[in-house]
Motif scaffolding. Structure first.
Motif, mmCIF file in Angstrom:
data_model
loop_
_atom_site.group_PDB
_atom_site.id
_atom_site.type_symbol
_atom_site.label_atom_id
_atom_site.label_comp_id
_atom_site.label_asym_id
_atom_site.label_seq_id
_atom_site.Cartn_x
_atom_site.Cartn_y
_atom_site.Cartn_z
ATOM 1 N N THR A 26 7.887 26.610 14.287
ATOM 2 C CA THR A 26 7.992 26.418 15.734
ATOM 3 C C THR A 26 7.045 25.307 16.190
ATOM 4 O OG1 THR A 26 7.896 27.528 17.892
ATOM 5 C CG2 THR A 26 6.207 28.126 16.293
ATOM 6 N N ASN A 27 7.352 24.745 17.338
ATOM 7 C CA ASN A 27 6.419 23.832 17.998
ATOM 8 C C ASN A 27 5.927 24.424 19.314
ATOM 9 O OD1 ASN A 27 8.954 23.540 19.249
ATOM 10 N ND2 ASN A 27 8.443 21.503 20.013
ATOM 11 N N ASN A 28 6.184 25.713 19.497
ATOM 12 C CA ASN A 28 5.765 26.441 20.691
ATOM 13 C C ASN A 28 4.768 27.516 20.266
ATOM 14 O OD1 ASN A 28 5.501 28.100 22.933
ATOM 15 N ND2 ASN A 28 7.657 27.946 23.512
ATOM 16 N N SER A 29 3.521 27.343 20.645
ATOM 17 C CA SER A 29 2.476 28.264 20.174
ATOM 18 C C SER A 29 2.733 29.704 20.608
ATOM 19 C CB SER A 29 1.100 27.807 20.669
ATOM 20 O OG SER A 29 1.023 27.848 22.082
ATOM 21 N N SER A 30 3.440 29.905 21.716
ATOM 22 C CA SER A 30 3.711 31.268 22.187
ATOM 23 C C SER A 30 4.687 32.006 21.269
ATOM 24 C CB SER A 30 4.254 31.246 23.616
ATOM 25 O OG SER A 30 5.536 30.659 23.665
ATOM 26 N N LYS A 31 5.415 31.270 20.432
ATOM 27 C CA LYS A 31 6.384 31.882 19.519
ATOM 28 C C LYS A 31 5.828 32.095 18.107
ATOM 29 C CE LYS A 31 10.495 30.076 21.872
ATOM 30 N NZ LYS A 31 11.742 29.276 21.726
ATOM 31 N N VAL A 32 4.584 31.691 17.893
ATOM 32 C CA VAL A 32 3.986 31.789 16.561
ATOM 33 C C VAL A 32 3.794 33.251 16.161
ATOM 34 C CG1 VAL A 32 1.903 31.348 15.204
ATOM 35 C CG2 VAL A 32 2.858 29.542 16.649
ATOM 36 N N GLN A 33 4.123 33.549 14.896
ATOM 37 C CA GLN A 33 3.846 34.842 14.290
ATOM 38 C C GLN A 33 3.096 34.612 12.982
ATOM 39 O OE1 GLN A 33 7.268 37.547 14.199
ATOM 40 N NE2 GLN A 33 8.274 36.315 15.798
ATOM 41 N N LYS A 34 2.770 35.680 12.303
ATOM 42 C CA LYS A 34 1.988 35.588 11.065
ATOM 43 C C LYS A 34 2.686 34.703 10.043
ATOM 44 C CE LYS A 34 -0.077 38.398 7.382
ATOM 45 N NZ LYS A 34 -1.251 37.534 7.285
ATOM 46 N N ASP A 35 1.927 33.785 9.473
ATOM 47 C CA ASP A 35 2.380 32.863 8.426
ATOM 48 C C ASP A 35 3.450 31.877 8.907
ATOM 49 O OD1 ASP A 35 0.637 33.742 6.428
ATOM 50 O OD2 ASP A 35 1.986 35.357 5.826
ATOM 51 N N TYR A 36 3.437 31.558 10.190
ATOM 52 C CA TYR A 36 4.313 30.517 10.710
ATOM 53 C C TYR A 36 3.678 29.142 10.491
ATOM 54 C CZ TYR A 36 8.079 32.947 13.222
ATOM 55 O OH TYR A 36 9.202 33.652 13.553
ATOM 56 N N ALA A 37 4.535 28.128 10.464
ATOM 57 C CA ALA A 37 4.076 26.738 10.512
ATOM 58 C C ALA A 37 4.223 26.254 11.950
ATOM 59 C CB ALA A 37 4.884 25.864 9.575
ATOM 60 N N PHE A 38 3.117 25.743 12.504
ATOM 61 C CA PHE A 38 3.115 25.228 13.875
ATOM 62 C C PHE A 38 3.072 23.707 13.839
ATOM 63 C CE2 PHE A 38 0.573 23.643 17.516
ATOM 64 C CZ PHE A 38 1.461 23.967 18.534
ATOM 65 N N PHE A 39 3.988 23.076 14.580
ATOM 66 C CA PHE A 39 4.081 21.619 14.636
ATOM 67 C C PHE A 39 3.537 21.137 15.974
ATOM 68 C CE2 PHE A 39 6.817 22.812 11.282
ATOM 69 C CZ PHE A 39 6.982 21.717 10.446
ATOM 70 N N ALA A 40 2.467 20.364 15.931
ATOM 71 C CA ALA A 40 1.852 19.831 17.139
ATOM 72 C C ALA A 40 2.536 18.526 17.520
ATOM 73 C CB ALA A 40 0.359 19.605 16.915
#
Length: 490
Positions: A26-40
């Motif tokens: 995801t690129n939305n921090s509110s949708k992050v869960q455990k072991d997600y990859a976050f794209f800034a």
């Protein structure tokens, strides 16, 4: 679930954390869960790099960044996190999403349609032709995302990369052979469909719209051009159909004719529109192709639908379809919701159409003037927090091709509806033609009660939409339902 290494396409891992497992993207921090990859991602109004700590707090095990200045700080503060540097995190989000969802476009015939006007109509026409030929077809577009009659979700012109590849993968798993998709200028510019293996593409036209985002027509064009650039980057055998009557279509054709197998359509095209005959209930048009004249008949109305059909049929010919089959099935095509949708009253008709740009409004009004028996009464407004420069242009078009113009509210969002109407009025010199009624329901009611025998009432701008956006509220409002309700009462 994937391993981090499986999602990389040339990006540089600058810190290897404890776990290389990626369970979501995801690129939305509110949708992050455990072991997600976050794209800034650095956007126009927000910078995703400001939300990295929030993403890590929510369980992100991997972050993709493109700001080198924060690498050392992140490594020191979060040594247990995978930190990946990318030259372009938008592209990386798309390529990683593609890999996370098992590169679904490799197993589908994906066709993208881009242009200012006609994307929804052409995608739905293509879907009908392919379905009539026995293919299972997915549609991704403004109205909805669907497979046949199964609605997967409500639509946006083009989803973000994660939803795009997730939807393609779902369509693959449900047995689709073909996916036809609208590709917006925003999507091409933001690399939302980047790395997709497109079977081909269609360019309809380019007229003024979205200048609130792109700034200039040239930038708007370059975003559309980028879609064809992406097509040829990932498929050296791609096919495409382009409207050669449009000067921007000619530029796309000339820029990519050595790399994409084109067919051109239009009055100047290889698939050449020779002539046409419009009536209220059907359209006849003749095409010259490879020395032969082809006669087509359709229940779809208007010259713009001759273009939409030419785009669809020419592409299908390029894709190997039999011309006689296409001629036969053209007569069976069903109208598209909110696109020249006709509601019959006792002795006049109401036409509901999505036209929300100067060119689209002019196209449908010209078609209505060719078939009218009496007057054309036009009801329309303009969307708030969008390109203001097109408003007076739409006002002039409505004035020039209507007998009565009723200015009303569209989706005003956070703008004052009266100010939007004032902007439209700047393009109107014949004020005697104009009635102002900001309440859309009252404006439609006035138009219908004013209509005389042989009149055509056009309600433009919202088409299939079943809502109005006023400030931050989405309020139920369906032009067709309102029309039917008023007709029952009179």
């Amino acid at each position: 679930m994937k391993e981090l290494q499986d999602l990389l396409t040339g990006e540089k891992v600058v810190n290897l954390g404890k776990s290389q497992v990626v369970k979501g993207i995801t690129n939305n921090s509110s949708k992050v869960q455990k072991d997600y990859a976050f794209f800034a991602i650095k956007g126009n109004s927000t910078d995703g790099h400001h939300f990295i700590e929030d993403a890590i707090t929510k369980g992100a095990s991997t972050v993709f960044i493109q700001d080198t200045s924060i690498i050392d700080t992140l490594k020191r503060k979060y040594p247990y996190i995978n930190i990946v540097f990318s030259e372009n995190t938008r592209k990386s989000l798309a390529t990683a999403s593609n890999k996370f969802y098992n590169e679904p476009s490799k197993y589908l015939k994906v066709i993208g349609i881009t242009g200012t006007n006609g994307k929804t109509s052409v995608s739905n026409l293509l879907a009908q032709y392919y379905e009539n030929a026995g293919y299972k077809v997915g549609v991704i577009g403004t109205i909805n995302y669907r497979i046949g009659d199964e609605i997967l979700s409500s639509g946006h012109t083009t989803p973000d990369p994660v939803q795009w590849f997730e939807t393609l993968n779902l369509m693959k798993e449900k047995g689709c052979d073909v996916v036809v998709a609208e590709v917006s200028s925003h999507a091409a510019h933001q690399f939302r469909v980047y790395s997709t293996l497109f079977h081909g593409g269609i360019f309809t036209n380019l007229t003024q719209d979205h200048l609130d985002y792109h700034g200039t027509m040239e930038n708007y064009f370059l975003a559309k051009r980028e879609f064809f650039n992406q097509i040829q980057l990932f498929n050296d055998k791609a096919i495409a159909s382009v409207n050669i009557d449009d000067p921007y279509g000619k530029r796309i054709y000339n820029d990519f004719k050595e790399k994409i197998d084109f067919i051109t359509y239009g009055f100047e095209g290889e698939f050449k529109i020779k002539d046409y005959n419009l009536s209220l209930f059907e359209t006849l048009f003749n095409i010259e192709y490879k020395g032969k004249t082809l006669n087509f008949k359709t229940k779809l109305r208007g010259l713009f639908n001759v273009y939409n059909l030419s785009a669809s049929i020419s592409f299908l010919i390029k894709d190997g379809f039999d011309i006689d089959f296409l001629k036969d099935k053209t007569l069976d095509l069903k109208p598209i919701r909110g696109r020249f949708e006709v509601v019959e009253a006792k002795d006049f008709i109401v036409v509901i159409d999505y036209a929300h740009t100067p060119d689209a409004l002019e196209n449908i009004l010209k078609s209505l003037n060719q078939i009218k028996q009496n007057r054309v009464i036009t009801v329309f407004g303009a969307g708030g927090n969008r390109d203001r420069t097109k408003r007076p242009l739409m006002g002039k078009v409505a004035q020039d091709f209507s007998d009565i113009v009723i200015l009303t509210s569209d989706n005003p969002r956070f703008e004052d509806p009266n100010q939007i109407i004032k902007d439209i009025l700047e393009g109107i010199t014949q004020k005697s033609k104009v009635i102002v009624e900001p309440d859309r329901k009252k404006a439609i009611e006035y138009a219908i009660k004013t209509a005389q025998k042989g009149d055509i009432v056009l309600i433009a701008g919202k088409g299939h939409e079943n809502y109005q956006i006023i400030k931050d509220q989405v309020i139920p409002f369906d032009d067709k339902e309102v029309v039917n309700q008023i007709l029952k009462e009179i």
